[in-house]
Write a protein that holds these residues in place. Structure first.
Motif, short mmCIF file in Angstrom:
data_model
loop_
_atom_site.label_atom_id
_atom_site.label_comp_id
_atom_site.label_asym_id
_atom_site.label_seq_id
_atom_site.Cartn_x
_atom_site.Cartn_y
_atom_site.Cartn_z
N GLN A 10 0.83 -1.20 0.00
CA GLN A 10 0.00 0.00 0.00
C GLN A 10 0.86 1.25 0.00
OE1 GLN A 10 -2.38 -0.86 3.48
NE2 GLN A 10 -4.21 -1.11 2.20
N ARG A 11 1.96 1.20 0.75
CA ARG A 11 2.82 2.39 0.77
C ARG A 11 3.41 2.63 -0.60
NH1 ARG A 11 6.38 1.92 5.48
NH2 ARG A 11 4.36 1.83 6.51
N LEU B 94 9.10 -0.66 -5.97
CA LEU B 94 8.76 -1.57 -7.06
C LEU B 94 8.93 -3.01 -6.62
CD1 LEU B 94 10.45 0.19 -10.09
CD2 LEU B 94 8.01 -0.15 -9.76
N SER B 95 10.02 -3.24 -5.91
CA SER B 95 10.30 -4.60 -5.47
C SER B 95 9.21 -5.09 -4.52
CB SER B 95 11.67 -4.61 -4.79
OG SER B 95 11.82 -5.76 -4.03
N GLN B 96 8.75 -4.20 -3.64
CA GLN B 96 7.68 -4.59 -2.73
C GLN B 96 6.39 -4.86 -3.48
OE1 GLN B 96 7.78 -1.26 -0.15
NE2 GLN B 96 9.66 -1.96 0.86
N PHE C 287 3.99 -7.83 -12.84
CA PHE C 287 3.33 -6.94 -11.88
C PHE C 287 1.86 -7.27 -11.67
CE2 PHE C 287 7.15 -4.55 -12.14
CZ PHE C 287 7.24 -3.96 -10.90
N PHE C 288 1.20 -7.69 -12.74
CA PHE C 288 -0.22 -8.05 -12.56
C PHE C 288 -0.40 -9.51 -12.95
CE2 PHE C 288 -0.22 -3.48 -13.60
CZ PHE C 288 -0.68 -3.01 -12.37
N GLY C 289 0.06 -10.39 -12.09
CA GLY C 289 -0.20 -11.80 -12.30
C GLY C 289 0.76 -12.45 -13.27
N ASP C 290 0.23 -13.33 -14.11
CA ASP C 290 1.10 -14.20 -14.88
C ASP C 290 1.44 -13.71 -16.27
OD1 ASP C 290 1.45 -16.01 -12.90
OD2 ASP C 290 -0.34 -17.17 -13.41
#
Lengths: 276, 322
Positions: free
Chosen positions: A107-108, B181-183, B191-194
């Motif tokens: 979220q952050r 970005l890594s988190q 980034f959005f699934g597969d």
């Protein structure tokens, strides 16, 4: 500010509580401030109100030149001067006031990303419209920007600023965009914000964050400022949830405080027909 | 379907399909969306239809140059990598692209163009070696100037010396951006699934040069290398979507860097000598004609007979003068 100094500052900042006489500086409200500065200033004020930190707003014609980074607004707290929302958020965090502590890592990350979206698109669009659209420049921007200065300084400073902004637009590839394209970008940005907000009261559910302050600052300013035409505010009015979001923040953070916040905000907020 | 779209972009090196962030973004997006592009990998931006790279040549709308516009154009042609995204994910895409532009791009410009060691050893060298003569004397400096100007204006202050303070400030933002970005990526593949989307293309475009270039001053690189999932994300896309590039570099690297550089220079030097002599001669002659030391007279047809010996005379004069 150098980093060593910054680290030092944040250390002392942590030790001192928030003083009563903290002040926020911005350009003259009635006949000088421009859309983009007004939005940034409102964002900071909203953020501080969300943190429940008292601030006195001072209007200075030379605020831009008083600011350490050359950008308004800036706050003067104790013996420190901090400008712009990002550093101010850091600064208050060092003092133990933070709105985003309850968020998890993802979220952050998303909050930071959306804040950059607002800076990257809304703020740039505001700058574009006020300095690159000939009508707006001639009718609004130049007279207002140069109002505190006498001839010939008024012309020199306004041209200098315009030249600077235009070169920036060139460098980031906005110079080739027409006005229609800019409105389109604003619309796209609003759509993204609207999607993200959904039906929640704030962007991250119940708790307001600095993102809410930033979005409110920009949207509310655009909605309540009279430009040469109202195309910009029309773009926002297409999104009902953004409108009610603005109204909600206005009610919960500005109207209840009106008594002690002085005349500054009440007069501004009383002439906001677009919201009611 | 008409003729395939033509894409002009910087040529690749360091095991990448292109060395430029914007070109990489477009190339990756085209691969993700499955758009059949005819790719021209060139080293002379003046040969692109818009004068800058990347550029997409389209039949209906002329040529488009900015990556966002190229992606929109591809989307209009039904090559859409974001088709499966929800509206909220589309909004996130926009937000994270802004984050990249505001926080990571300045640091990238700094690392590749302003950090003097990296600039002299890698960036300028690469451009000088790859851009054809005689533009290689002019373009690297010009691009350098543009990038500097851009960084200065984006930061909005005047003093921009490659110093510790500027560097730390930019790198702090960039470190934060990469960590965010890594988190956000977490343990996902994309980034959005597969399946990859335009955000993946942008992130790849920004990070891949950093991951692959051999920079003498690699503070940013070190930070990227410490974030395992982002580094894997880049290598994953390279192996999945650009398999040919991944294999090339070891062989190319060894051959082109030490010896290839030298033997390439030899024929160029001869050509350079000839060309510079020609240019000098041209300049001298032009100067002589402009200042009137040598004059060329137009002879009317009627006076042709009479003028023939005058002409001769003149030629002699010219030779004397020169």
């Amino acid at each position: 500010m150098s980093l060593a100094a910054e680290a030092f500052v944040s250390q002392i900042a942590a030790a001192e509580p928030w003083p009563e006489n903290a002040a926020l500086y911005q350009p003259l409200k009635d006949d000088q401030i421009l859309l983009s500065d007004c939005a940034s200033s409102l964002a900071v004020q909203t953020y501080l109100r969300m943190c429940r930190l008292p601030i006195r707003v001072s209007y200075r014609a030379n605020a831009e030149y008083m600011s350490p980074s050359g950008k308004v607004p800036f706050i003067h707290v104790g013996n420190q001067v901090v400008s712009e929302l990002g550093p101010i958020v850091q600064f208050t965090k060092a003092k133990g006031h933070s709105l985003s502590d309850g968020l998890d890592e993802v979220q952050r990350a998303e909050m930071k990303a959306y804040m950059e979206l607002v800076n990257n698109m809304l703020l740039t669009a505001e700058l574009y419209i006020q300095w690159c659209d000939e009508n707006t420049v001639a009718e609004i921007t130049r007279p207002r920007y140069s109002s505190p200065y006498s001839w010939p300084l008024n012309h020199i400073l306004a041209y200098q600023k315009q030249w600077e902004v235009r070169r920036k637009m060139n460098a980031i590839g906005w110079a080739g965009k027409g006005l229609a394209q800019v409105y389109e970008d604003v619309s796209q940005c609003c759509q993204a914000l609207s999607q993200r907000l959904g039906i929640q009261p704030y962007f991250f559910n119940k708790q307001p964050t600095e993102l809410d302050a930033l979005v409110f600052g920009h949207l509310f300013t655009i909605l309540t400022t009279q430009l040469t035409n109202n195309e910009l505010s029309e773009k926002i009015k297409n999104y009902g949830n953004l409108l009610s979001f603005c109204r909600r923040i206005e009610q919960s953070f500005f109207e209840e405080h009106d008594g002690d916040s002085g005349t500054g905000s009440s007069s501004r907020f009383s002439k906001s027909p677009s919201l009611i | 379907m008409a003729a395939p779209l033509e894409l002009y972009c910087w040529k690749g090196d360091w095991g990448l399909p292109s060395v430029d962030t914007d070109c990489l973004t477009v190339l990756a997006y085209a691969k993700f969306a499955g758009a059949p592009l005819k790719v021209h990998k060139i080293t002379n931006p003046w040969r692109s239809p818009t004068g800058s790279l990347p550029a997409l040549k389209t039949s209906e709308e002329g040529s488009v140059s900015q990556p966002s516009k190229i992606i929109i154009h591809l989307r209009k042609q039904k090559y859409n990598a974001d088709y499966d995204l929800s509206a909220k994910e589309g909004a996130d895409t926009l937000a994270f692209i802004s984050l990249l532009e505001e926080k990571l791009l300045p640091a990238l410009i700094y690392t590749f163009w302003l950090d003097s060691k990296n600039y002299v050893d890698v960036t300028r060298r690469w451009h000088a070696e790859n851009i054809p003569f005689p533009l290689n004397f002019y373009l690297p400096n010009r691009i350098h100037g543009q990038q500097l100007e851009r960084l200065r204006l984006v930061r909005g202050d005047n003093g921009l010396e490659p110093g510790d303070d500027v560097e730390k400030e930019l790198y702090r933002d960039a470190f934060e951006c990469m960590s965010l970005l890594s988190q956000r990526l977490g343990s996902h593949k994309f980034f959005f699934g597969d399946s990859p989307s335009s955000l993946d293309a942008y992130v790849f475009g920004y990070l891949a040069p950093l991951a692959k270039a051999k920079l003498p001053n690699g503070k940013l690189q070190q930070h990227l290398n410490s974030l395992d999932n982002l580094r894997n994300f880049c290598t994953n896309i390279l192996t999945l979507y650009f398999p040919s590039e991944g294999r090339d570099p070891p062989s190319q690297k060894t051959s082109s860097q030490p010896e290839g550089g030298d033997c390439d220079n030899e024929p160029n030097r001869r050509r350079n000598q000839v060309l510079s002599v020609l240019v000098a001669l041209g300049a001298m002659l032009g100067y002589a004609i402009l200042t009137g030391i040598v004059s060329i007279q137009r002879v009317q047809a009627q006076g042709a007979l009479e003028s023939s010996h005058r002409h001769q005379h003149q030629e002699e004069e010219e030779e004397e003068e020169e």
